[in-house]
Design an enzyme around this catalytic site. Sequence first.
Site, mmCIF file in Angstrom:
data_model
loop_
_atom_site.group_PDB
_atom_site.id
_atom_site.type_symbol
_atom_site.label_atom_id
_atom_site.label_comp_id
_atom_site.label_asym_id
_atom_site.label_seq_id
_atom_site.Cartn_x
_atom_site.Cartn_y
_atom_site.Cartn_z
ATOM 1 N N HIS A 241 -0.695 1.343 4.278
ATOM 2 C CA HIS A 241 -0.796 0.800 5.780
ATOM 3 C C HIS A 241 0.591 -0.005 5.969
ATOM 4 O O HIS A 241 0.830 -0.961 5.713
ATOM 5 C CB HIS A 241 -1.773 0.131 6.110
ATOM 6 C CG HIS A 241 -3.320 0.531 5.744
ATOM 7 N ND1 HIS A 241 -4.527 0.065 5.677
ATOM 8 C CD2 HIS A 241 -3.591 1.957 5.708
ATOM 9 C CE1 HIS A 241 -5.365 0.761 5.280
ATOM 10 N NE2 HIS A 241 -5.090 2.199 5.489
ATOM 11 N N ASP B 109 -10.797 1.053 4.484
ATOM 12 C CA ASP B 109 -10.191 2.432 4.457
ATOM 13 C C ASP B 109 -9.903 3.012 3.038
ATOM 14 O O ASP B 109 -9.532 2.269 2.057
ATOM 15 C CB ASP B 109 -8.836 2.448 5.253
ATOM 16 C CG ASP B 109 -7.897 3.646 5.212
ATOM 17 O OD1 ASP B 109 -8.940 4.708 5.377
ATOM 18 O OD2 ASP B 109 -6.922 3.789 5.119
ATOM 19 N N SER C 111 -3.013 -1.362 1.016
ATOM 20 C CA SER C 111 -2.849 -2.071 2.223
ATOM 21 C C SER C 111 -2.068 -3.196 2.047
ATOM 22 O O SER C 111 -1.245 -3.364 1.383
ATOM 23 C CB SER C 111 -4.038 -2.089 3.262
ATOM 24 O OG SER C 111 -3.472 -2.577 4.324
#
Length: 377
Positions: free
Chosen positions: A213, A309, A186
Site C-alpha cells: 500500500h 486487505d 502495508s
Amino acid sequence: MIVDDAVVVRHVLKDALSKDSELEVVGTAVDGNDALEKLPRLKPDVVILDIEMPNRTGLETLPEIKRHWPNTIVIMFSTLTSRGATATLDALVAGADDYVTKPSNTGSMLGAIERINIDLIPKIKGLAQKRIARLKIASTGSTGSAGSTGSTGSKPSATALPAQSACPIHRSASKARPQILAIAVSTGGPNALATLIPQLPADLNVPIVIVQHIPPVFSKALADRLHIKSPLAVSEGEQSAVVLPGQVWIAPGDFHMTVERHAAHVSLVLNQAPSENSCRPAADVLFRSVANVYGAATLALVLTGMGHDGQKGAEEIVRAGGRVIAQDEATSVVWGMPGAVVHAGIAEEVLPLDKIGQAIVSRVGTKSSTPHMPARP
C-alpha cells in the site's frame, strides 16, 4: 504533536485531529529545533513530523526523537514528489514508524480534511495501540526492548496465538511446488521488504509479485531502492510485462496489479478499477488473480500492515490448494493484515520476519542451473 513550518498545515491538521474524541493535540512546533525543545514538556505519544523544514529538517530531527524518546511514535508527513518519496524512505530506515502524504489535488479544505481522516487518523490509532501493547509487555518484565518492534523473542502467554491459527481452512492434496510468490504488505512494509527481499537468492525459482500500500512515485522509489540492495531484479509493475523467475514486481501506486495467463507466458495487467478495502493497489485483487492463474502452485505471504486487505484473497488461494505464510505479531509494526489471516485459520505457518526468507527458499527452491538469467533493467 504536530511539527510543520507551514501555519496553514498546522491549523488544518490540528482542526481535523481535534474533532476525533479519541485524540488530543498537545501542541505544535514550527521546526525540528522547536519540536525538540517542547518534547520533554509535552510528552506526546505520537509526533506528526514534516520532512522539509528550515533550521532543522524532519530527517535531522527524527534521530534525536528516537534517541531520547524511543517509544514515541513518529509519522512522517511527506509531499507526493520524487524527492519526498526518497526522503520518506530514508526516514523509515532511520526509525520512523510510518508516513502519510500531504493532501494534494483535493480541490477544497474539506477534501484535505477528508484525506486526513482516511489516511492519517487510522494510522495514529493503529500505531498507538501497538505502542500500548509494547509498554504493557515491558511492564510485565518481558525480555527485550519495549521500544523495538523488531524483536523476535518470546512473548507473554497473553499474546500467544490461538492453537488453530496454523490450520488452513482448506488443504489441497496437491504437492505442487510453488510457481509464484505473491506478497501483501502495508504499514511497516518498506522496511520489512528491505529486510526480506535482499535475503532471497538471485536464482530463486519463482517470480515475486507484491502489493505494498503506497502512493504513486513512492512505489517507483521503493522498487529502485530494493533493486540496488537485492540480488533479484526489482521493478515497478508495468503493463504486459512478462512474469519470469528471478524478477520482483511491485504494484504501482494507484493501480491494481493482476496476472494473466497467455499461451506461452504469464504477464502483468494494471488497472484503475475501484478501490477494495479502501486500497488501490489492493492485495485481494492480486491474490484472486494469482489463485486463478496458478492455483495450487501459489505461495502467498502476508506481512505487516493495518486492516485486513489480503485475507479474502488468501482464502481463495488456500481453496485453490495454495499455501499462505503470515508474519508474526512480535515483528510486525501493525499486526492487522497478517493477524486477519491468522485468525481466519488460513496461515500454514506464522513466522518472525527474519525466518521468512528461509521458509520461502525451502518451499520454492532455486534453479538447478542458470544458463540464462533475465537482464537487470
